[in-house]
Design an enzyme around this catalytic site. Structure first.
Site, PDB file in Angstrom:
ATOM      1  N   CYS A   1     -38.480-100.016 -20.875  1.00  0.00           N
ATOM      2  CA  CYS A   1     -37.825 -99.872 -19.568  1.00  0.00           C
ATOM      3  C   CYS A   1     -36.372 -99.400 -19.688  1.00  0.00           C
ATOM      4  O   CYS A   1     -35.909 -98.569 -18.898  1.00  0.00           O
ATOM      5  CB  CYS A   1     -37.912-101.165 -18.768  1.00  0.00           C
ATOM      6  SG  CYS A   1     -37.375-102.647 -19.649  1.00  0.00           S
TER       7      CYS A   1
ATOM      8  N   ASP B   1     -37.238 -98.829 -10.198  1.00  0.00           N
ATOM      9  CA  ASP B   1     -37.890 -99.665 -11.201  1.00  0.00           C
ATOM     10  C   ASP B   1     -38.626 -98.810 -12.232  1.00  0.00           C
ATOM     11  O   ASP B   1     -39.591 -98.116 -11.898  1.00  0.00           O
ATOM     12  CB  ASP B   1     -38.879-100.602 -10.506  1.00  0.00           C
ATOM     13  CG  ASP B   1     -39.329-101.748 -11.395  1.00  0.00           C
ATOM     14  OD1 ASP B   1     -39.276-101.591 -12.629  1.00  0.00           O
ATOM     15  OD2 ASP B   1     -39.728-102.804 -10.860  1.00  0.00           O
TER      16      ASP B   1
ATOM     17  N   HIS C   1     -40.585 -99.811 -14.487  1.00  0.00           N
ATOM     18  CA  HIS C   1     -41.820-100.451 -14.943  1.00  0.00           C
ATOM     19  C   HIS C   1     -43.066 -99.896 -14.253  1.00  0.00           C
ATOM     20  O   HIS C   1     -44.186-100.320 -14.553  1.00  0.00           O
ATOM     21  CB  HIS C   1     -41.748-101.972 -14.705  1.00  0.00           C
ATOM     22  CG  HIS C   1     -40.583-102.622 -15.394  1.00  0.00           C
ATOM     23  ND1 HIS C   1     -39.377-102.814 -14.777  1.00  0.00           N
ATOM     24  CD2 HIS C   1     -40.451-103.106 -16.658  1.00  0.00           C
ATOM     25  CE1 HIS C   1     -38.542-103.395 -15.627  1.00  0.00           C
ATOM     26  NE2 HIS C   1     -39.166-103.584 -16.773  1.00  0.00           N
TER      27      HIS C   1
END
Length: 656
Positions: free
Chosen positions: A483, A607, A609
């Protein structure tokens, strides 16, 4: 001196440019720019005068005209001048008269005997205080100065410009031979200038042919090219005396009666925002035909003129590329004779002048580029000498001078070659300027997302574009450990898209290699699945981009809302994406919404992820890009209270 007359209904100043005063609290002179295709006294932009004579404070008209002749594309010209820092209201008219006189003289230098009746040209004189407010306008018509109170600020500036106009583009490579006696190099300059004069005159050759076409991948919707012959062109009538023709004439099959609207696919009623990037662009190609029909049949004839002494031959290469703003209702023939040909002659003469001092040594490699910097409604043209690298002092000084003239900030690259308009992308409709291997990525995914829900908050966002990098992209499985790498890739994509760097966005392995090279990691780190954090990201940004970073440490996720004011200032002043790392998770922060009174705030999180395909709707609806409050409506903490967090704030390099 003639007395000030009463204002008439015709004397209304229309202002299109977002900023009339380029630099507040600084006295100076600005040239007011308009177009013969606009109503009188319409100001589209202003350019700062940067050259003054050594003996007086008046402009150096030779240097100013040389600069503006290159910078301003044909179709725009000087229509007046503004004096910033006028002393008082009593001498406002005096300052305005002086400004009008300077503007008239500059036009004389720029046009250089182009046949325009300069004495009857209506010009604007304006005076502004140092603060930039309370601008007083005057206009001159037939030698009489009129004070003007009627000033209109146009709301839809870009629509005003591009609904009525289009761009003509012409690129022409020239390989010019020059002969001179070996024993008399002093004659080289004379022969060079004679050869250049012949080239410049060839643009108006009756045998020259101009092919006009609309370049597009969709061939079915594009009109056939039109041929205009030099023998049919009128070079005597001034552009201001040429009448525009109704759009219906564009349907005529006679090339002499066709208007530019014939090639404009975007109608005046087209929905959506109109700008330089999606304006109609029409290509002009110049064809020279030195042979012609003969009334009698005859054999080819060659003449031989022997040199009187030993001579040397060398070639000077010129790469001309001009851009012109043209009214859609202007005849194609007038666009060629009044805009394209004068633009080619001016650019050729500018390059000829630059080559002259280095004629017998290494010729400067000159190339013209077109830019549309922020705050400017029309393109400009700059000629760069490619013998120098972009980071060399000479080129930096050239760009700093241009930033000064255009009122641009000095902390970001806006006029580098990477910033130039790319007409190949404009042609095929692709707006993606990020050249990367593999499929293009989603950009600016936060645009259009729902609001944060913060009542009375002030939103501060990332400035400029970025790409969304996340898990599993490019067929690389980094789920569970990559990440921070993905956040770093998003940050580097921002620096690429803002043209601070031209390096490719690095892969995970290349990021690891950089950390090994600086001695932060052992060689075994390359190819591993080890996490990295804010400190490692700062090392990579420094090594690959030369970018410095500020790091904020908080002991708990509960303390992050206390940093909102500082984060808001970062987005307002630096504008770069921020990496947030806490525990085993990393996010990219794109903005904050902060109410300073109540303390309520929200964080705009991108994000990394996310593991799905690049579907914007799916990403937004799934919350992978959206506003997050420290504590949501169900009492859940987005930032964990038992984890410390590091925030990486990349600093925008101060460079041009």
């Amino acid at each position: 001196m003639k007395a000030t007359e009463k204002v008439t209904d015709e004397d209304t100043i229309k202002i299109l440019c977002p900023r009339l005063i380029l630099i507040k609290n600084e006295p100076g002179l600005q040239w007011l720019i308009g177009s013969p295709f606009f109503p009188p006294f319409t100001i589209i932009s202003t350019l700062k005068s940067i050259h003054t004579t050594s003996s007086t404070s008046s402009p150096d008209f030779i240097k100013e005209s040389d600069d503006l002749r290159t910078l301003l594309i044909k179709g725009f010209d000087v229509i007046g001048a503004l004096v910033a820092g006028g002393s008082s209201s009593d001498d406002g008219e005096k300052n305005a008269r002086e400004a009008i006189g300077w503007a008239r003289k500059l036009r004389e230098f720029v046009i250089g005997g182009g046949g325009e009746n300069l004495e009857n040209r209506e010009l604007i004189g304006a005076v502004a205080g140092l603060s930039g407010g309370d601008v007083k306008f005057f206009v001159e018509r037939n030698g009489n100065v009129t004070a003007v109170d009627s000033v209109v600020y146009e709301e839809n500036q870009e629509n005003f410009v591009w609904e009525r106009g289009c761009l003509f583009r012409c690129n022409l490579p020239i390989k010019m031979p020059v002969y001179f006696p070996v024993k008399n190099e002093a004659d080289a300059e004379k022969m060079y200038l004679r050869a250049a004069e012949a080239v410049a005159s060839s643009f108006k050759d009756p045998l020259a042919t101009y092919m006009i076409e609309r370049l597009s991948k969709d061939i079915s919707s594009v009109p056939q090219p039109v041929i205009i012959r030099g023998v049919d062109l009128d070079f005597n009538t001034d552009l201001t005396n040429i009448k525009l023709v109704d759009d219906k004439a564009a349907q005529d099959s006679d090339a002499k009666k066709l208007t530019c609207a014939h090639f404009c696919l975007k109608s005046k009623s087209s929905p959506g925002l109109i700008s330089v990037e999606n304006a109609d662009v029409i290509q002009v190609s110049v064809l020279f035909n030195s042979s012609g029909k003969s009334p009698k049949t005859s054999a080819p004839l060659a003449e031989y003129f022997p040199a009187l002494e030993e001579a040397r031959l060398f070639f000077v290469n010129f790469e001309l590329e001009v851009l012109c703003y043209v009214a859609k209702d202007l005849l194609l023939m007038s666009a060629i004779s009044k805009l394209i040909i004068p633009a080619l002659v001016d650019q050729f003469n500018s390059m000829k002048k630059a080559v002259l001092p280095k004629l017998l040594v290494q010729h400067p490699q000159l190339c013209s580029y077109h830019f549309n910097p922020p705050g400017l409604l029309h393109p400009i043209t700059v000629i760069y000498e490619l013998n120098y690298g972009e980071t060399e002092l000479k080129q930096v000084e050239v760009r700093r001078s241009l930033h000064t003239r255009l009122g641009l900030p000095f902390d970001r690259p806006l006029l580098r070659i990477a910033n130039a308009l790319d007409f190949s992308m404009m042609k095929d409709g692709s707006g993606n300027s990020s050249k990367r291997k593999g499929p293009s990525l989603l950009k600016d995914v936060h645009i259009g997302i729902p609001s944060s829900g913060v009542s009375g908050g002030v939103v501060s966002l990332v400035q400029g574009s970025y790409e969304y990098h996340h898990y599993l992209q490019d067929g690389f499985d980094d789920s569970g450990w990559g990440c921070a790498y993905r956040s770093l890739q998003t940050i580097i994509s921002w620096f690429r898209l803002q043209h601070y760097t031209s390096i490719d966005v690095p892969s995970h392995r290349e990021i690891q290699q950089a950390l090994v090279e600086i001695g932060d990691k052992d060689p075994s780190f390359i190819g591993s699945r080890e996490w990295i954090g804010a400190i490692e990201l700062s090392f990579v940004l420094d090594k690959l981009l030369g970018v410095s970073c500020k790091i904020i440490n908080v002991r708990s996720g509960a303390e992050l809302p206390e940093k909102c004011r500082e984060l808001a200032l970062h987005f307002e002043n630096q504008g770069t994406p921020i990496m947030i790392g806490g525990g085993v998770l990393a996010y990219t922060l794109l903005g904050v919404d902060y109410n300073e009174v109540s303390g309520d705030c929200a964080f705009l999180i991108l994000d990394p992820h996310y593991t799905g395909n690049d579907d914007h709707k799916k990403i937004v609806n799934g919350g992978w890009c959206g506003w997050k409050k420290a504590v949501d409506s169900k009492g859940r903490n987005f930032f964990l209270h038992d984890k410390f967090y590091n925030l990486l704030l990349p600093q925008r390099p101060s460079m041009v």
